[in-house]
Design a protein around this motif. Sequence first.
Motif, short mmCIF file in Angstrom:
data_model
loop_
_atom_site.label_atom_id
_atom_site.label_comp_id
_atom_site.label_asym_id
_atom_site.label_seq_id
_atom_site.Cartn_x
_atom_site.Cartn_y
_atom_site.Cartn_z
N ALA A 120 0.72 -1.19 0.45
CA ALA A 120 0.09 0.10 -0.10
C ALA A 120 1.04 1.56 0.23
O ALA A 120 0.61 1.87 -0.67
N SER A 145 -8.98 10.66 2.08
CA SER A 145 -9.85 9.46 2.60
C SER A 145 -9.78 8.36 2.04
O SER A 145 -9.63 7.25 3.04
N PHE A 146 -8.74 8.03 0.70
CA PHE A 146 -8.32 6.98 0.48
C PHE A 146 -6.93 6.65 1.63
O PHE A 146 -7.37 5.15 2.74
N ARG A 172 -8.72 5.60 4.61
CA ARG A 172 -9.43 4.02 4.67
C ARG A 172 -8.57 2.80 4.94
O ARG A 172 -8.62 1.67 5.28
N ILE A 173 -7.26 2.70 4.81
CA ILE A 173 -6.78 2.27 4.59
C ILE A 173 -5.36 1.64 5.17
O ILE A 173 -4.26 0.72 6.10
#
Lengths: 337, 337
Positions: free
Chosen positions: B241, B271-272, B275-276
């Motif tokens: 990631a 936001s990405f 989320r991770i």
Amino acid sequence: MKVVLDAMGGDNAPHVPVMGAVQAAKEFGIKVILVGDESQIKKELSKYSFPIEKIEIVHADDVVSMDELPSKALKKKNSSLHIGTKLLKDKLADAFVSAGNTGAVMAISLFTLGRLKGVERPAISTILPSLSGKTFLLDVGANVDCKPVHLLQFAIMGEAYAKYVLKEENPKVGLLNIGEEEVKGNDLTKEAYKLLKAAREKGLNFIGNAEGRDIYSGKFDVIVCDGFVGNVALKLSESLAKILAKILKEEIESHFISKLGAITLKPAIKSFKKRIDYAEWGGAPLLGVKAPVIIAHGSSNAKAIKNAVKVASQFAESYLNEHIEKNIERYGKLNGY
Amino acid sequence: MKVVLDAMGGDNAPHVPVMGAVQAAKEFGIKVILVGDESQIKKELSKYSFPIEKIEIVHADDVVSMDELPSKALKKKNSSLHIGTKLLKDKLADAFVSAGNTGAVMAISLFTLGRLKGVERPAISTILPSLSGKTFLLDVGANVDCKPVHLLQFAIMGEAYAKYVLKEENPKVGLLNIGEEEVKGNDLTKEAYKLLKAAREKGLNFIGNAEGRDIYSGKFDVIVCDGFVGNVALKLSESLAKILAKILKEEIESHFISKLGAITLKPAIKSFKKRIDYAEWGGAPLLGVKAPVIIAHGSSNAKAIKNAVKVASQFAESYLNEHIEKNIERYGKLNGY
């Protein structure tokens, strides 16, 4: 140099393999032998213009399907896989490429061509992009229950591939493990570490344990693991890259201002995709059998097939198998294993 | 509800744990007992305002360092880990959180608290974001050489955690493997499949094999594997990631037009990342010991600690361990294992 290409292997055969063969012949000037149903191949070929002396057809009556059990596939003696690998055995061609059923390609290659001298288990390998270039990972699925000596032999085969085919000057070899220290790991990796350390004394460039994060860090050129772990790592990586891209897209679409800017991103996203795209790297070499075999992804597009044909010809030109046999003899059968 | 927090564990202790404790007390109203060097903790606490009845200090003379061997850590009887877990054993608190040395937290928790009835091996688990929500993966490092029955018990513990702590209605359980079919896998997973199938008859919601790609697909709520594979998968994911984000950044910076648009992307990227981000999920529950223990990432920030404290209190409120013991009794010791 002649590369045999399985025209019947892959999710979109024979359409995609034939297109890939034409591209490889035109772009790289490689001679390709298409093996499979002659009338279907001819029909596909008729769509393109290409130097006709570069493409040959060898007919095969039968096809191994993508989900056929290897044991059943082995009995289909007139399949494109059998006839294609037989051309290598008979020295009528130099390398073989298939995007077909991985288990069947492996079983039939092994059956027709045999193992290299001293190699206990052939391995399927793959090239993954890393921050600084690429990492060669093996095994990714051929051997799900390994002994320590198998990991040592994977290291020898992987080092040779990185050196003679990928042209890395002094490839750094690592053992996939769950910690950097020598004492870390499960029974298999702890024993394998000892063998790799002993092989280092004889010339193997083993630099130690690699962790999960190192598959993409670029710290290692070659990483060895058993086929179960390698397969999980490979499938996880493919899916994670896709999922992260999807999440990013969702987020861009849900923010008005980001949506406005998204168009400017297109060139960057295109290069990004190219860098992480397996199609750029061709296929996965099957190492340890007596002739060069490349297994391409079942969902390969024509570009992936074209690159797989190129990799196959580089494999054949490299005298890789001679190097592997020499090194297995030299340090691949240590400690009485 | 009282949660004990190891003030001395993690890369930035006691600064980060103390800040996390203050946030948990203020935001969630959870009572936190900070265990560690009293004067250092007091000094850190003096930086904040908070409801003083919510935070208690219990002094511990000694500290287990991040790279200390568990065997050595076990002997440091006055460490914050020993004293903290002792508070649980003596029923003076309900749950324990540490961002310290994972191996030591596990060894000391097991030593002080003991295993749940019927559980052969405790497991470390983790929550990973998936396309549709989250996946609970275990074991991720506690057990590197597993027997089939261990995987069965991980499934039982994971199902219970997903149901009673994560509040999934009917969590779908999968076995991490290298193919979907029952016959696929290595010796371990083939045997484990049989046990899981037998447990399904008795009520376990086992839906079959999960592949590497399913860790993030959202098809499964709980996935079990041996700790070696789980650890590789976890570390690989964390790094991939990060690396993909870095490659994307490089590409954006190298294309003039994309660079211009990059600023508009900021809200989407934020936001990405959220989320991770593992910090959103708190820590990793250690399942199978007699009291709730949460192991947070060594590099946790205050938000991650705060969320780990919250998860620990949810764990304690859920009567999870009673459910696990009941199900282990019911279908966790099958086929004469």
